[in-house]
Enzyme design. Structure first.
Site, short mmCIF file in Angstrom:
data_model
loop_
_atom_site.label_atom_id
_atom_site.label_comp_id
_atom_site.label_asym_id
_atom_site.label_seq_id
_atom_site.Cartn_x
_atom_site.Cartn_y
_atom_site.Cartn_z
N LYS A 1 -11.07 -2.88 6.33
CA LYS A 1 -11.85 -4.09 6.61
C LYS A 1 -13.33 -3.79 6.72
CE LYS A 1 -8.31 -6.97 7.07
NZ LYS A 1 -8.10 -8.11 6.15
N ASN B 1 4.93 -4.98 5.92
CA ASN B 1 6.00 -4.92 4.91
C ASN B 1 7.30 -4.39 5.50
OD1 ASN B 1 4.20 -5.82 2.95
ND2 ASN B 1 3.60 -3.75 2.39
N GLY C 1 11.48 3.48 2.90
CA GLY C 1 12.12 4.79 2.90
C GLY C 1 11.27 5.88 3.50
N GLU D 1 11.75 7.68 -4.37
CA GLU D 1 12.35 6.35 -4.43
C GLU D 1 12.02 5.61 -5.71
OE1 GLU D 1 12.25 4.59 0.00
OE2 GLU D 1 10.29 5.03 -0.86
N GLY E 1 5.20 7.72 -1.97
CA GLY E 1 5.33 6.32 -1.58
C GLY E 1 4.67 5.41 -2.60
N VAL E 2 4.91 4.11 -2.45
CA VAL E 2 4.39 3.13 -3.40
C VAL E 2 2.95 2.79 -3.06
CG1 VAL E 2 4.71 0.84 -4.38
CG2 VAL E 2 6.69 2.20 -3.70
N GLY E 3 2.10 2.63 -4.08
CA GLY E 3 0.76 2.14 -3.83
C GLY E 3 -0.31 2.89 -4.59
N ASN E 4 -1.53 2.40 -4.45
CA ASN E 4 -2.64 2.93 -5.23
C ASN E 4 -3.02 4.34 -4.81
OD1 ASN E 4 -3.59 0.67 -7.06
ND2 ASN E 4 -3.54 -0.40 -5.10
N ILE F 1 -0.55 2.65 8.14
CA ILE F 1 -1.51 1.67 8.62
C ILE F 1 -2.48 2.33 9.58
CG2 ILE F 1 -1.78 -0.41 10.04
CD1 ILE F 1 0.82 -1.44 8.74
#
Length: 505
Positions: free
Chosen positions: A407, A383, A387, A293, A268-271, A363
Site C-alpha cells: 500500500k 484467500n 497448500g 502444486e 507458490g502461486v503468484g508474480n 501477507i
C-alpha cells in the site's frame, strides 16, 4: 464440435447444462473440479446460479455447499456467490465476490490444508457429498475419464459423490492424455500403504480417472477455455527478491548442503513466485526438478530451456499465452510434466521424503518468524492457506517471500507480532524481501528478531522494530521471546484507524 464421449452407453446422458443443474438440490454438498483457474466446470455452475436465483425469486430457499480442489474462476465461485446461495465454501478461494461474502459472514468458509481435505471427506467428517461436477477432456470407449488441466480433488469427488455430472470440454487438448498419474489405492488408517515414490518423476498410478459409470447422471459438452490471468511484468522488487533467493541456493550448494542440481522445488502461486522461477532461468543451475502444486509460466520456460527435467503438480496456473502454448504442444510437455491428485501432490510424507525446497508468499511475518498468509489485519480473510502449510511444515527448507511493504509503504510486511498465525516460527526457515534474506535456521528467537529486522524490514520501519524489541525486553515476563503484549498489535490498530502503520502521517 465432435463428441468426445467415447462410451456409447453414456451418450444418452448428454444434456444441456440447465438440465444437468436440476440434479443439484437445496441443501446439497457439491464437489466441483478446479484448481487455480484450471479444469473447473464452466457451464453447470452458471446454470445452477440461474436456478438458485429463480428459486429465491419465488420465495423458496436454495443453498449449497461448494467444495473444490482450490480456487476456481468467476464462472464458478463468482456466479454462485453472487446469488447468495452458497452455504459453505472450502478449502481455498481467491474470488472477490466470494471473499466479500465470507468477510460479511454470509458464507461459512472452512480454510483447510489442501492435503487434509480428501481424507476428511473420505472419512465422512464433513457430511455427505451429494453431487460431483467434474470437467474432463474426454471419456474413453471403456468409460474411463481423461482428466483436463487440473486433477485436484477430482478422484475423491468421483469416489464419494452419490451422483456425478461431467463436463466434457473440447477446448482441452486431447494430447493431455498420458500426462496424468492418478493414484487409485488411497486408503484411510489403518489400511494405508507406503507411497512408492522416491523421485518427482515416479509414476504410481494410471493416466485416467476411473469412475462408477452408474453414478453418472448427466454429461454436458462444452468448448470453453480456462480463465487464465496474465502475470505482471517483473518489477525491480520481484527481481531483487529472486536474486536474494537464488544467491542463497548458490551458497547452500557451495557449503555442501544442497546438490548442484538442487532438490525438488515447490513454488507458490503468484508474480513473486514466478519471478523466482524466471531468475532460475538465468542462473547456472541445470537438471532441476519440481514437486509442487501448480505449473506456472516460469516452469514451462525452464522446461523449454532444458533446465527443468520434470515438474510434478496437480494443476496448471498459466497465463493465456502459456495456456495456448500448452494446448498446442501438450504431447511434448507430457514428457516433462506429471499432474497428480492433490492428495499426492501435497502429501506431507512425500514432501518430507523428497526433500522439497518450498517457496511461498505471505501477507506478513513477525520479528520471530511467525507467518500470516491468510488474514488482513487479523480478521479479514484474503484467500486461504492453500497448500503452503503442507509444504512449509514438511519441506527440507521452507522459504517465505514478500515485498517489505505494501500500500505504497503504509503497511510493513515485517511487524512486531503477526495479527494471525498460519505458519509458526518452527515452520519458517528463510524469509526473503527485496531488502535481503534472513536464514533463521538454528537461531534462538532474539537472534531471529535481530536478523529479520536487519535483513528483511524496510528501512523506514526498521527503527520502529528495533525500538519495539528494546521496549519488549524491558517489560516482557521472560527473555526467551520478549513481547510487549500491550503494544504488540499497535501497528495494526493504527492502520485500521488511520490507514497507515507509520505514526505521524
Amino acid at each position: 464440435m465432435t463428441s468426445r464421449v467415447g462410451k456409447a452407453s453414456l451418450r444418452s446422458k448428454i444434456m444441456s447444462a440447465q438440465e444437468a443443474a436440476t440434479f443439484i438440490k437445496d441443501g446439497d454438498n457439491v464437489g466441483m473440479s478446479g484448481f487455480t483457474g484450471a479444469g473447473y466446470p464452466k457451464a453447470v455452475p452458471v446454470a445452477l446460479a440461474a436456478r438458485i436465483r429463480e428459486e429465491h425469486a419465488a420465495g423458496r430457499p436454495f443453498s449449497v455447499g461448494v467444495w473444490t480442489g482450490a480456487s476456481t474462476a468467476p464462472e464458478l465461485d463468482g456466479a454462485l456467490a453472487e446469488t447468495g446461495g452458497v452455504r459453505t465454501r472450502l478449502p481455498y478461494q481467491s474470488d472477490p465476490v466470494t471473499r466479500a461474502r465470507i468477510n460479511e459472514g454470509t458464507i461459512d468458509y472452512n480454510d483447510i490444508h489442501l492435503s487434509h481435505l480428501g481424507p476428511l471427506v473420505r472419512e465422512g467428517f464433513l457430511g455427505n457429498l451429494d453431487v460431483a461436477v467434474i470437467e474432463v477432456t474426454a471419456i474413453t470407449d471403456d468409460g474411463r475419464l481423461i482428466p483436463s488441466s487440473s486433477i485436484g480433488n477430482n478422484k475423491v469427488w468421483l469416489d464419494e459423490a452419490d451422483k456425478i455430472v461431467l463436463e466434457v470440454n473440447s477446448w482441452q487438448s486431447m494430447d493431455l492424455e498420458g500426462m496424468h498419474d492418478v493414484y487409485e489405492k488411497f486408503a484411510l488408517p489403518p489400511y494405508r500403504q507406503p507411497l512408492q515414490m522416491t523421485r518427482p518423476g515416479d509414476r504410481i498410478g494410471q493416466p485416467y480417472l476411473s469412475v462408477d459409470n452408474e453414478k453418472i447422471v448427466a454429461i454436458v459438452e462444452t468448448e470453453q477455455s480456462d480463465r487464465n490471468t496474465p502475470f505482471k511484468p517483473l518489477d525491480e522488487t520481484s527481481k531483487a527478491i529472486a536474486g536474494h533467493f537464488i544467491e542463497f541456493l548458490e551458497h547452500e550448494v557451495s557449503r555442501g548442503r544442497l546438490p548442484k542440481e538442487l532438490l525438488p522445488l515447490q513454488s507458490g502461486v503468484g508474480n513473486i513466485a514466478n519471478a523466482v522461477l524466471a531468475g532460475l532461468l538465468d542462473s547456472k543451475f541445470e537438471g532441476l526438478t519440481s514437486y509442487t502444486e501448480v505449473i506456472q509460466d516460469g516452469m514451462v520456460e525452464l522446461i523449454d530451456a532444458g533446465k527443468l527435467t520434470v515438474a510434478s503438480a496437480t494443476a496448471f496456473s498459466l497465463s493465456p499465452d502459456a495456456a495456448e502454448q500448452m494446448n498446442n504442444d501438450a504431447a511434448r510437455y507430457r514428457r516433462n510434466i506429471i499432474l497428480r491428485p492433490q492428495e499426492i501432490s501435497n502429501h506431507p510424507e512425500l514432501i518430507r521424503r523428497l526433500g522439497v525446497i518450498a517457496c511461498n508468499g505471505l501477507i506478513e511475518a513477525d520479528i520471530y518468524g511467525n507467518v500470516n498468509s491468510t488474514h488482513i489485519m487479523g480478521s479479514r480473510m484474503q484467500n486461504g492457506i492453500g497448500g503452503s502449510g503442507d509444504f512449509a511444515r514438511n519441506a527440507y527448507i521452507s522459504c517465505f517471500v514478500t515485498p517489505s511493504t505494501a500500500k505504497g509503504g503504509a503497511i510493513s510486511a515485517i511487524v512486531p507480532f503477526v495479527s494471525h498465525v498460519d505458519h509458526t516460527e518452527h515452520d519458517t526457515s528463510v524469509i526473503v524481501t527485496e531488502q535481503g534474506l534472513a536464514d533463521l535456521r538454528g537461531l534462538a528467537p532474539r537472534k531471529r528478531a535481530k536478523l529479520i529486522i536487519e535483513k528483511c524490514a524496510h528501512p523506514t520501519y526498521r527503527p520502529m522494530l528495533e525500538e519495539y524489541v528494546e521496549r519488549a525486553g524491558k517489560v516482557a515476563n521472560g527473555q526467551h521471546t520478549p513481547h510487549d503484549l500491550m503494544r504488540a498489535h499497535e501497528w495494526h490498530q493504527r492502520f485500521i484507524a488511520e490507514g497507515t502503520m507509520m505514526p505521524g502521517r
